[in-house]
Design an enzyme around this catalytic site. Sequence first.
Site, PDB file in Angstrom:
ATOM      1  N   ARG A 101       0.873  -1.185   0.000  1.00 29.39           N
ATOM      2  CA  ARG A 101       0.000   0.000   0.000  1.00 29.39           C
ATOM      3  C   ARG A 101       0.902   1.224   0.000  1.00 29.39           C
ATOM      4  O   ARG A 101       1.666   1.445   0.940  1.00 29.39           O
ATOM      5  CB  ARG A 101      -0.921   0.008   1.224  1.00 29.39           C
ATOM      6  CG  ARG A 101      -1.623   1.350   1.432  1.00 29.39           C
ATOM      7  CD  ARG A 101      -2.734   1.306   2.441  1.00 29.39           C
ATOM      8  NE  ARG A 101      -3.867   0.563   1.919  1.00 29.39           N
ATOM      9  CZ  ARG A 101      -5.083   0.592   2.465  1.00 29.39           C
ATOM     10  NH1 ARG A 101      -5.320   1.329   3.534  1.00 29.39           N
ATOM     11  NH2 ARG A 101      -6.057  -0.115   1.945  1.00 29.39           N
ATOM     12  N   HIS A 128      -7.482   0.711  -6.389  1.00 28.63           N
ATOM     13  CA  HIS A 128      -7.624  -0.142  -5.196  1.00 28.63           C
ATOM     14  C   HIS A 128      -8.206  -1.482  -5.671  1.00 28.63           C
ATOM     15  O   HIS A 128      -9.349  -1.838  -5.355  1.00 28.63           O
ATOM     16  CB  HIS A 128      -8.543   0.537  -4.185  1.00 28.63           C
ATOM     17  CG  HIS A 128      -8.449  -0.035  -2.802  1.00 28.63           C
ATOM     18  ND1 HIS A 128      -7.634  -1.093  -2.473  1.00 28.63           N
ATOM     19  CD2 HIS A 128      -9.078   0.330  -1.643  1.00 28.63           C
ATOM     20  CE1 HIS A 128      -7.766  -1.360  -1.181  1.00 28.63           C
ATOM     21  NE2 HIS A 128      -8.635  -0.511  -0.656  1.00 28.63           N
ATOM     22  N   ASP A 224     -17.363   6.257  -1.522  1.00 28.36           N
ATOM     23  CA  ASP A 224     -16.129   6.200  -0.737  1.00 28.36           C
ATOM     24  C   ASP A 224     -16.041   7.526   0.005  1.00 28.36           C
ATOM     25  O   ASP A 224     -16.740   8.484  -0.337  1.00 28.36           O
ATOM     26  CB  ASP A 224     -14.925   6.012  -1.693  1.00 28.36           C
ATOM     27  CG  ASP A 224     -13.604   5.772  -0.971  1.00 28.36           C
ATOM     28  OD1 ASP A 224     -13.630   5.504   0.253  1.00 28.36           O
ATOM     29  OD2 ASP A 224     -12.556   5.862  -1.628  1.00 28.36           O
ATOM     30  N   CYS A 264     -16.449   0.887   0.757  1.00 31.18           N
ATOM     31  CA  CYS A 264     -15.224   0.131   1.081  1.00 31.18           C
ATOM     32  C   CYS A 264     -14.818   0.301   2.539  1.00 31.18           C
ATOM     33  O   CYS A 264     -14.042  -0.505   3.051  1.00 31.18           O
ATOM     34  CB  CYS A 264     -14.096   0.535   0.145  1.00 31.18           C
ATOM     35  SG  CYS A 264     -13.512   2.209   0.366  1.00 31.18           S
ATOM     36  N   ARG A 292     -12.824  -9.152   1.685  1.00 33.89           N
ATOM     37  CA  ARG A 292     -11.412  -8.821   1.480  1.00 33.89           C
ATOM     38  C   ARG A 292     -10.553 -10.052   1.786  1.00 33.89           C
ATOM     39  O   ARG A 292      -9.569 -10.330   1.111  1.00 33.89           O
ATOM     40  CB  ARG A 292     -11.000  -7.647   2.380  1.00 33.89           C
ATOM     41  CG  ARG A 292     -11.665  -6.313   2.056  1.00 33.89           C
ATOM     42  CD  ARG A 292     -11.271  -5.779   0.702  1.00 33.89           C
ATOM     43  NE  ARG A 292      -9.843  -5.603   0.556  1.00 33.89           N
ATOM     44  CZ  ARG A 292      -9.156  -4.532   0.979  1.00 33.89           C
ATOM     45  NH1 ARG A 292      -9.789  -3.528   1.561  1.00 33.89           N
ATOM     46  NH2 ARG A 292      -7.850  -4.436   0.782  1.00 33.89           N
TER      47      ARG A 292
HETATM   48  N1   CP Z   1     -11.167  -0.402   2.489  1.00 39.11           N
HETATM   49  C1   CP Z   1      -9.890  -0.414   2.936  1.00 39.11           C
HETATM   50  O1   CP Z   1      -8.926  -0.533   2.159  1.00 39.11           O
HETATM   51  O2   CP Z   1      -9.771  -0.315   4.283  1.00 39.11           O
HETATM   52  P1   CP Z   1      -8.431  -0.035   5.081  1.00 39.11           P
HETATM   53  O3   CP Z   1      -7.942   1.345   4.676  1.00 39.11           O
HETATM   54  O4   CP Z   1      -8.834  -0.095   6.532  1.00 39.11           O
HETATM   55  O5   CP Z   1      -7.424  -1.084   4.715  1.00 39.11           O
END
Ligand code: CP
Length: 309
Positions: A101, A128, A224, A264, A292
């Site tokens: 990330r 994402h 989002d 999300c 997820r």
């Molecule tokens: N939706 C998502 O990626 O959540 P986090 O930022 O908590 O990983």
Amino acid sequence: MVRHFLRDDDLNPSEQSAVLDLADTFAADRFHARPLEGPRAVAVIFDKPSTRTRVSFSVGIAELGGYPLVIDSSTTQMGRGESVEDTTRVLERMVSALVWRTFDQSAVEAMAGVSTVPVVNALTDDFHPCQLLADLQAVRQHKGGLAGLVVTYLGDAANNLAHSFLLAGATAGMHVRIAGPDGHLPRADIVADAEQIATRTGGSVVVTTSAQKAVEGADVLATDTWVSMGQEEQTAHRQRLFGDYCIDAAAMSRADPAAVVLHCLPAYRGKEIAAEVLDGPQSIVWDEAENRLHAQKALLTWLLAPGQA
Ligand code: CP
């Protein structure tokens, strides 16, 4: 040839479908396959905060028989400027996959450029894609399929989620509608890529500033946060800018009566989504969050042996 998952269209339609089928298998049987038995390690690197991604990859890698090596990059030499390429050349000697990330899409591309093990984008400023696998799995679970459904994304239409909805939705043969205010619409090259994919899958792409038109008859509504990581100083401005793009009771009344709602997470009730919608009967956000785990286990399994899923 090693396969990476850096953006949603790194899986073609049949590959995406195979990964989603495998995700359903993992949902039914958490220990269906253990491709990381050993345990083989997977590095999961974070340059930004996370709850769901951190936990789902950690638990998922362990359930695949592996060892999740979760790394806060600021505590490593990456945080002191060691190059992506040199870091990758070291890590790939010790781990079976790299999950990252970070901010710039070019960084995960640089990692994939030198890596002999799969690289997975766990969120960049542009995409994402792991989130979208979980989202599509949730929609399939609740609607029985994906092709031909209308999915509408409202809000910051220039962010990573909007871009991923375009590519992943088009790959699944969905009719993707993206709505946001002028100046906050998706990147033209990503829209063009989605349109190209849609010509092959029977899907379609609409980008509009009209939230009302975008939600009309939609089967799936998604949004989002209006303030992505790193944009906190713009909070007040962005809340005014995106105010017309909230998923609230009025939006739900224009969507298909059987529409389902995705977010999300983390969610900001009363901002991008009304509390009554997020916590209401048409919300599937908790299944989406659980997925997820299943979707990323399926993805890692597939990447470690492409075509065998
Ligand atoms: N939706 C998502 O990626 O959540 P986090 O930022 O908590 O990983």
